[in-house]
Enzyme design. Structure first.
Site, PDB file in Angstrom:
ATOM      1  CB  SER A  86      29.597  50.985  78.516  1.00 33.09           C
ATOM      2  OG  SER A  86      30.811  50.540  77.953  1.00 33.09           O
ATOM      3  CB  THR A 188      29.075  54.178  73.097  1.00 36.30           C
ATOM      4  OG1 THR A 188      28.012  54.461  73.975  1.00 36.30           O
ATOM      5  CG2 THR A 188      28.551  53.834  71.717  1.00 36.30           C
ATOM      6  CB  THR A 206      25.728  52.215  73.727  1.00 32.86           C
ATOM      7  OG1 THR A 206      26.163  52.630  75.016  1.00 32.86           O
ATOM      8  CG2 THR A 206      24.379  52.854  73.459  1.00 32.86           C
ATOM      9  NE  ARG A 216      20.083  58.796  77.824  1.00 36.97           N
ATOM     10  CZ  ARG A 216      21.246  58.498  77.283  1.00 36.97           C
ATOM     11  NH1 ARG A 216      21.532  57.269  76.930  1.00 36.97           N
ATOM     12  NH2 ARG A 216      22.147  59.433  77.094  1.00 36.97           N
ATOM     13  CB  THR A 239      31.823  57.464  72.703  1.00 33.47           C
ATOM     14  OG1 THR A 239      31.687  56.900  74.005  1.00 33.47           O
ATOM     15  CG2 THR A 239      33.181  58.133  72.608  1.00 33.47           C
ATOM     16  N   GLY A 240      29.987  59.299  74.599  1.00 35.03           N
ATOM     17  CA  GLY A 240      29.868  60.348  75.605  1.00 35.03           C
ATOM     18  C   GLY A 240      28.412  60.647  75.901  1.00 35.03           C
TER      19      GLY A 240
HETATM   20  C1  SD4 Z   1      24.539  57.439  75.402  1.00 41.34           C
HETATM   21  N1  SD4 Z   1      26.440  57.967  74.023  1.00 41.34           N
HETATM   22  O1  SD4 Z   1      23.664  56.607  75.537  1.00 41.34           O
HETATM   23  C2  SD4 Z   1      25.876  56.968  74.890  1.00 41.34           C
HETATM   24  C3  SD4 Z   1      26.680  56.717  76.095  1.00 41.34           C
HETATM   25  C4  SD4 Z   1      28.010  56.272  75.855  1.00 41.34           C
HETATM   26  O2  SD4 Z   1      29.428  54.680  76.561  1.00 41.34           O
HETATM   27  O3  SD4 Z   1      28.761  56.756  75.058  1.00 41.34           O
HETATM   28  N2  SD4 Z   1      28.304  55.269  76.621  1.00 41.34           N
HETATM   29  O4  SD4 Z   1      24.421  58.621  75.716  1.00 41.34           O
END
Ligand code: SD4
Length: 331
Positions: A86, A188, A206, A216, A239-240
């Site tokens: 990731s 991330t 990330t 995106r 993260t998320g």
């Molecule tokens: C995102 N916050 O691009 C990031 C994704 C993530 O591990 O946390 N990935 O939305």
């Protein structure tokens, strides 16, 4: 007229900043009076891969190096590791099979740099650092970020590993080409450090949400969303699901809560509850996952997420490098 207005904005912004600095310094003094010792240096970062990243950052922090160097070099370990699916090299591609990377970095002077939707460069965090150090800008995106990186000597590299190609092809069979975000895709790396001088810095990098639409950009390269800090108060990273973090400026909210006297854990919890309440009627609400991680000026830290599963790595001189589970809201 414009000039006057600018002057007014400057003066009033300064007034607010001065007032809030005063409040945060007063809060610090209050805590120190209560006998709270500052734990420094210290570095914390998201997820299991935070352990290896912290170990690298610690090499710098333990020799009284700067937090900004530690958070850059630390997360580069995850960027280079193809097993971390990731972040950086070997990250999951978008739905068209392109690995596109987002990263940002911020230091104790509120200087910051960021790149978004960067392709074919293994270390977006190092490019973000160069944006910060060597341009008058904060953010470069897409081809512009790529050309800048090449100009600065970063090699062109293929970031799609055999593993990523296999997973992408498997996904294509079922996915009907829909950019679906699920909880397993959120890993991330965000890193926050307080150095021996008492200065804070943060980084976030990330490959973003797996199978996203091409172009995106998530929260991770956005200062104030995926990462924010105020050297007088503390630092927060996220993260998320990035869209939820952007909608709520979650890292900024948590830093401002710490300014008001919340502990890092309380600040993360309150900001997570805000995200939940703002998404009550959102189609993503039933699987929404966000984790926040915070560190304050005293070296106190905390992590909190919407659902179980979020963990983070902590490294200091007292207990070495270890993993901790974050608390969460929805049991
Ligand atoms: C995102 N916050 O691009 C990031 C994704 C993530 O591990 O946390 N990935 O939305």
């Amino acid at each position: 007229m414009v000039k006057n207005r600018r002057k007014f904005l400057k003066v009033s912004a300064f007034g607010v900043a001065a007032m809030s600095s005063f409040i945060s310094l007063a809060a610090d003094k209050e805590k120190k009076k209560k006998g709270k010792k500052v734990t420094k240096p210290i570095v914390i970062s998201t997820w299991n891969h935070g352990l290896a990243a912290n170990a690298e950052a610690w090499k710098i922090l333990s020799k009284n190096g700067r937090a900004i160097d530690a958070v850059e070099k630390g997360v580069m370990v995850a960027e280079a590791d193809p097993k971390v699916r990731s972040v950086g090299y070997g990250g999951y591609p978008d739905r068209d099979g392109n690995v596109t990377l987002d990263a940002c970095i911020m230091d104790e002077n509120s200087d910051c740099g960021s790149v978004a939707c960067l392709q074919n460069i293994k270390h977006p965090i190092a490019v973000a650092r160069k944006v910060m150090d060597e341009t008058p800008h904060v953010m470069l995106v897409g081809n512009g970020a790529y050309y800048f990186a090449r100009e600065k000597g970063f090699p062109h590299e293929d970031l799609l590993t055999a593993g990523s190609i296999r997973d992408w092809k498997n996904w294509l069979k079922e996915a009907k080409y829909k950019p679906v975000v699920n909880m397993e895709n959120h890993d991330t790396i965000g890193m926050l450090a307080l150095d021996a001088e008492g200065n804070m810095s943060g980084s976030c990098t990330t490959s973003g949400a797996a199978w996203k639409l091409h172009g995106r950009v998530g929260d991770s390269p956005i200062i104030g969303a995926g990462l924010f800090l105020d050297n007088e108060v503390g630092a927060v990273c996220a993260t998320g699901l990035g869209e939820a973090v952007i909608r709520t400026a979650a890292s900024t909210v948590a830093v401002e809560l710490m300014r008001q006297g919340y502990s890092p854990l309380e600040a993360c919890k309150e900001a997570i509850q805000r995200i939940i309440s703002k998404h009550r009627n959102h189609p993503d609400r039933d699987h929404l996952q966000v984790g926040l991680l915070a560190l304050n000026k005293l070296g106190e830290y905390g992590g909190f997420s919407i659902r179980p599963g979020f963990n983070f790595a902590v490294c200091d001189a007292i207990q070495n490098n270890r993993l901790e589970d974050a608390s969460y809201e929805i049991k």
